[in-house]
Design a protein around this motif. Structure first.
Motif, PDB file in Angstrom:
ATOM      1  N   GLN A   1     -11.321   3.246   2.586  1.00 51.51           N
ATOM      2  CA  GLN A   1     -10.697   4.549   2.832  1.00 51.51           C
ATOM      3  C   GLN A   1      -9.298   4.372   3.417  1.00 51.51           C
ATOM      4  O   GLN A   1      -8.996   3.353   4.042  1.00 51.51           O
ATOM      5  CB  GLN A   1     -11.564   5.386   3.775  1.00 51.51           C
ATOM      6  CG  GLN A   1     -13.034   5.442   3.372  1.00 51.51           C
ATOM      7  CD  GLN A   1     -13.249   5.813   1.901  1.00 51.51           C
ATOM      8  OE1 GLN A   1     -12.496   6.606   1.321  1.00 51.51           O
ATOM      9  NE2 GLN A   1     -14.254   5.232   1.271  1.00 51.51           N
ATOM     10  N   ARG A   2      -8.457   5.374   3.174  1.00 55.04           N
ATOM     11  CA  ARG A   2      -7.083   5.366   3.683  1.00 55.04           C
ATOM     12  C   ARG A   2      -6.967   6.523   4.676  1.00 55.04           C
ATOM     13  O   ARG A   2      -7.321   7.667   4.338  1.00 55.04           O
ATOM     14  CB  ARG A   2      -6.122   5.580   2.508  1.00 55.04           C
ATOM     15  CG  ARG A   2      -4.654   5.560   2.875  1.00 55.04           C
ATOM     16  CD  ARG A   2      -4.147   4.173   3.081  1.00 55.04           C
ATOM     17  NE  ARG A   2      -2.685   4.104   3.134  1.00 55.04           N
ATOM     18  CZ  ARG A   2      -2.042   3.340   4.018  1.00 55.04           C
ATOM     19  NH1 ARG A   2      -2.700   2.619   4.897  1.00 55.04           N
ATOM     20  NH2 ARG A   2      -0.725   3.283   4.000  1.00 55.04           N
TER      21      ARG A   2
ATOM     22  N   SER B   1      -7.770  10.313   4.001  1.00 55.46           N
ATOM     23  CA  SER B   1      -7.685  10.176   2.552  1.00 55.46           C
ATOM     24  C   SER B   1      -8.676   9.096   2.110  1.00 55.46           C
ATOM     25  O   SER B   1      -9.528   8.662   2.894  1.00 55.46           O
ATOM     26  CB  SER B   1      -6.243   9.854   2.137  1.00 55.46           C
ATOM     27  OG  SER B   1      -6.139   9.789   0.728  1.00 55.46           O
ATOM     28  N   GLN B   2      -8.571   8.686   0.864  1.00 56.59           N
ATOM     29  CA  GLN B   2      -9.597   7.811   0.285  1.00 56.59           C
ATOM     30  C   GLN B   2      -8.945   6.778  -0.624  1.00 56.59           C
ATOM     31  O   GLN B   2      -7.807   6.952  -1.040  1.00 56.59           O
ATOM     32  CB  GLN B   2     -10.556   8.644  -0.564  1.00 56.59           C
ATOM     33  CG  GLN B   2     -10.973   9.940   0.067  1.00 56.59           C
ATOM     34  CD  GLN B   2     -11.692  10.875  -0.890  1.00 56.59           C
ATOM     35  OE1 GLN B   2     -11.746  10.648  -2.103  1.00 56.59           O
ATOM     36  NE2 GLN B   2     -12.263  11.925  -0.335  1.00 56.59           N
ATOM     37  N   ARG B   3      -9.659   5.760  -0.948  1.00 50.89           N
ATOM     38  CA  ARG B   3      -9.236   4.842  -1.990  1.00 50.89           C
ATOM     39  C   ARG B   3     -10.379   4.599  -2.982  1.00 50.89           C
ATOM     40  O   ARG B   3     -10.267   4.917  -4.141  1.00 50.89           O
ATOM     41  CB  ARG B   3      -8.739   3.513  -1.399  1.00 50.89           C
ATOM     42  CG  ARG B   3      -7.289   3.579  -0.881  1.00 50.89           C
ATOM     43  CD  ARG B   3      -6.275   3.940  -1.974  1.00 50.89           C
ATOM     44  NE  ARG B   3      -4.927   4.104  -1.437  1.00 50.89           N
ATOM     45  CZ  ARG B   3      -4.392   5.268  -1.048  1.00 50.89           C
ATOM     46  NH1 ARG B   3      -5.093   6.388  -1.148  1.00 50.89           N
ATOM     47  NH2 ARG B   3      -3.167   5.322  -0.590  1.00 50.89           N
TER      48      ARG B   3
ATOM     49  N   GLY C   1      -0.993   4.149   9.774  1.00 48.45           N
ATOM     50  CA  GLY C   1      -1.844   4.154   8.579  1.00 48.45           C
ATOM     51  C   GLY C   1      -2.813   2.990   8.585  1.00 48.45           C
ATOM     52  O   GLY C   1      -2.469   1.888   9.006  1.00 48.45           O
TER      53      GLY C   1
ATOM     54  N   LYS D   1      -3.348  -2.327   8.920  1.00 48.42           N
ATOM     55  CA  LYS D   1      -2.801  -1.265   9.773  1.00 48.42           C
ATOM     56  C   LYS D   1      -1.290  -1.391   9.776  1.00 48.42           C
ATOM     57  O   LYS D   1      -0.756  -2.502   9.734  1.00 48.42           O
ATOM     58  CB  LYS D   1      -3.373  -1.349  11.193  1.00 48.42           C
ATOM     59  CG  LYS D   1      -3.284  -2.727  11.816  1.00 48.42           C
ATOM     60  CD  LYS D   1      -4.024  -2.798  13.144  1.00 48.42           C
ATOM     61  CE  LYS D   1      -4.016  -4.242  13.641  1.00 48.42           C
ATOM     62  NZ  LYS D   1      -4.774  -4.442  14.882  1.00 48.42           N
TER      63      LYS D   1
ATOM     64  N   TYR E   1      -4.647   8.178   8.264  1.00 48.20           N
ATOM     65  CA  TYR E   1      -3.409   8.135   9.039  1.00 48.20           C
ATOM     66  C   TYR E   1      -3.557   9.010  10.276  1.00 48.20           C
ATOM     67  O   TYR E   1      -4.262  10.012  10.252  1.00 48.20           O
ATOM     68  CB  TYR E   1      -2.244   8.717   8.240  1.00 48.20           C
ATOM     69  CG  TYR E   1      -2.008   8.153   6.862  1.00 48.20           C
ATOM     70  CD1 TYR E   1      -1.102   7.105   6.665  1.00 48.20           C
ATOM     71  CD2 TYR E   1      -2.663   8.677   5.746  1.00 48.20           C
ATOM     72  CE1 TYR E   1      -0.853   6.604   5.392  1.00 48.20           C
ATOM     73  CE2 TYR E   1      -2.420   8.183   4.472  1.00 48.20           C
ATOM     74  CZ  TYR E   1      -1.517   7.149   4.296  1.00 48.20           C
ATOM     75  OH  TYR E   1      -1.272   6.661   3.042  1.00 48.20           O
TER      76      TYR E   1
ATOM     77  N   PRO F   1      -3.777   5.681  -6.756  1.00 45.21           N
ATOM     78  CA  PRO F   1      -2.704   5.096  -5.950  1.00 45.21           C
ATOM     79  C   PRO F   1      -1.491   4.661  -6.773  1.00 45.21           C
ATOM     80  O   PRO F   1      -1.606   4.227  -7.916  1.00 45.21           O
ATOM     81  CB  PRO F   1      -3.373   3.877  -5.311  1.00 45.21           C
ATOM     82  CG  PRO F   1      -4.830   4.178  -5.329  1.00 45.21           C
ATOM     83  CD  PRO F   1      -5.059   5.010  -6.561  1.00 45.21           C
TER      84      PRO F   1
ATOM     85  N   LEU G   1      -6.183   1.017   6.294  1.00 45.61           N
ATOM     86  CA  LEU G   1      -7.190   0.907   5.241  1.00 45.61           C
ATOM     87  C   LEU G   1      -8.439   0.444   5.962  1.00 45.61           C
ATOM     88  O   LEU G   1      -8.383  -0.512   6.741  1.00 45.61           O
ATOM     89  CB  LEU G   1      -6.797  -0.152   4.215  1.00 45.61           C
ATOM     90  CG  LEU G   1      -5.851   0.227   3.087  1.00 45.61           C
ATOM     91  CD1 LEU G   1      -5.624  -1.001   2.208  1.00 45.61           C
ATOM     92  CD2 LEU G   1      -6.393   1.362   2.237  1.00 45.61           C
TER      93      LEU G   1
ATOM     94  N   VAL H   1       0.864  -1.194   0.000  1.00 45.40           N
ATOM     95  CA  VAL H   1       0.000   0.000   0.000  1.00 45.40           C
ATOM     96  C   VAL H   1       0.893   1.235   0.000  1.00 45.40           C
ATOM     97  O   VAL H   1       1.742   1.393   0.871  1.00 45.40           O
ATOM     98  CB  VAL H   1      -0.923   0.018   1.239  1.00 45.40           C
ATOM     99  CG1 VAL H   1      -1.887   1.180   1.151  1.00 45.40           C
ATOM    100  CG2 VAL H   1      -1.661  -1.294   1.371  1.00 45.40           C
TER     101      VAL H   1
END
Ligand code: PHB
Length: 394
Positions: A223-224, A216-218, A191, A266, A226, A105, A193, A48
């Protein structure tokens, strides 16, 4: 057993986006290359990585002819939100500097180039072992063993080290011929997901007294995110409830609530600022993370790597077309110009948004003053917007 000799024009160490893009561009000009990679294709694909591309990076990808998937499947973002003191402040890139970034990504950039190199019959060898590089000042050679256990000696006109932050190529440059610049930070990123819908249209960079968080997003459902943590933190010590409690403290409030869901992955991600100069030694050229790493706060890592490749490709194309090394000779200086701007921006975003571990009242109040000075001024917002979306001039 003797090594089987093979020759090529450009030997490239590392099949990340930088190495593969360079090989793809060179092939388009009839310049031969061999790409060697110690990881398996599967392992690279499953790592990732970050996901923001400057508009200029998107143009370079699309113009390279690899694929326009970034335009079809990536998400255009016209701004970000800076959140502090419980309030969100939008930085409107489109309005301020007329540009956008794309959420796409790095793994997808890799997959696009890997598939295209394969379809074009490019020589990319994954899972190689026992690599060593020789004769950097003459005709560079790489010794390696391929995935079937066969030993080779690859000889090339030029060697490109696009082999990541732990670059093997970089280590072969004599100490007297290089300067290394480091900056360590007292924090890392935790981090995740998570399987959850998007919490907001745009990315949220949140400063709070409990530390930084980035939403953030995927995809629609993944979703991503941190949050700032101690570099010694261990991911296995954090269950889902503890993770979400940490995010809630840092971003929820004033009517905003993060959408939560099962944590799928994670990891603790340490970072630092690093530059190796010059980015060349003899016939070895460094590109991407092999020559420089930045903290992820400015989302600049992949963008810098793609810029290096653009410059290096121009230098190699010019050399094979004209016999002149002029553009190769200026490669390092031209690449470092953007690298240091990005170093500064990444350092600035990191220090402005993270909470220093030893923050006293002055440090905290000063930081809020800095954030207010940025969001309350059109010039401040435009400075951030221009750097985030990518400075002009490439
Ligand atoms: C990510 O989506 O992984 C990401 C986005 C923005 C950053 C860093 C990472 O600044």
């Amino acid at each position: 057993m003797a090594r089987t000799p093979i020759t090529t024009q450009v030997a490239i160490m590392g099949a990340g986006p930088a190495g593969l893009m360079l090989s793809h561009l060179l092939a388009g000009q009839g310049i031969d290359s061999v790409v060697l990679e110690i990881r398996s294709r599967q392992a690279i694909q499953e790592t990732v990585r970050a996901g923001i591309l400057e508009h200029g990076t998107v143009n370079l990808l699309v113009d390279s002819g690899v694929s326009d998937r970034v335009l079809r499947e990536g998400d255009r973002h016209d701004g970000i939100e800076l959140r502090f003191n419980g309030e969100s402040h939008r930085i409107d890139f489109k309005e301020l500097v007329g540009e956008s970034v794309w959420l796409y990504p790095q793994t997808d950039v890799f997959m696009d180039f890997a598939a295209r190199r394969e379809a074009d019959g490019g020589d990319v060898r994954y899972s190689v072992t026992d690599t060593s590089v020789h004769d950097l000042e003459g005709k560079p050679k790489v010794w390696f063993t391929d995935a079937d256990g066969q030993d080779f000696e690859l000889q090339a006109d030029f060697l490109v080290g696009a082999d990541g932050s732990r670059s093997h190529c970089r280590r072969r440059i004599p100490e007297a011929a290089r300067t290394q610049y480091f900056h360590e930070y007292p924090f890392a990123w935790f981090g995740i997901l998570a399987e959850a819908p998007r919490s907001s249209e745009e990315l949220i960079y949140a400063n709070s007294e409990h530390g930084f968080a980035l939403i953030s997003q995927r995809t629609e459902n993944v979703q991503r995110m941190y949050f700032q943590c101690d570099p010694a933190e261990r991911a296995e010590d954090w269950d889902d409830e503890r993770i979400w409690a940490e995010f809630r403290k840092r971003v929820n409030g004033n009517g905003f609530e993060l959408k939560e869901g099962p944590v799928l992955e994670k990891m603790v991600l340490p970072f630092r600022s690093f530059v190796h100069a010059p980015m060349r030694h003899g016939n070895l050229f460094l590109a991407g993370d092999a020559a420089h790493t930045v903290p992820p706060t400015g989302a600049k890592g992949l963008n810098l790597a793609i810029n290096d490749v653009k410059l290096l490709f121009e230098g190699l194309e010019y050399f094979y077309g004209s016999g002149s090394t002029a553009l190769l000779d200026s490669y390092s200086d031209r690449a470092l110009d953007r690298v240091w701007k990005a170093q500064h921006f990444s350092y600035w975003m990191t220090s402005m948004l993270h909470t220093p571990t030893d923050a006293d009242d002055f440090a905290r109040a000063r930081q809020l003053g800095e954030l207010r000075s940025v969001v309350s001024s059109e010039h401040g917002r435009a400075y951030l917007a221009e750097a985030y979306t990518g400075w002009p001039g490439r």
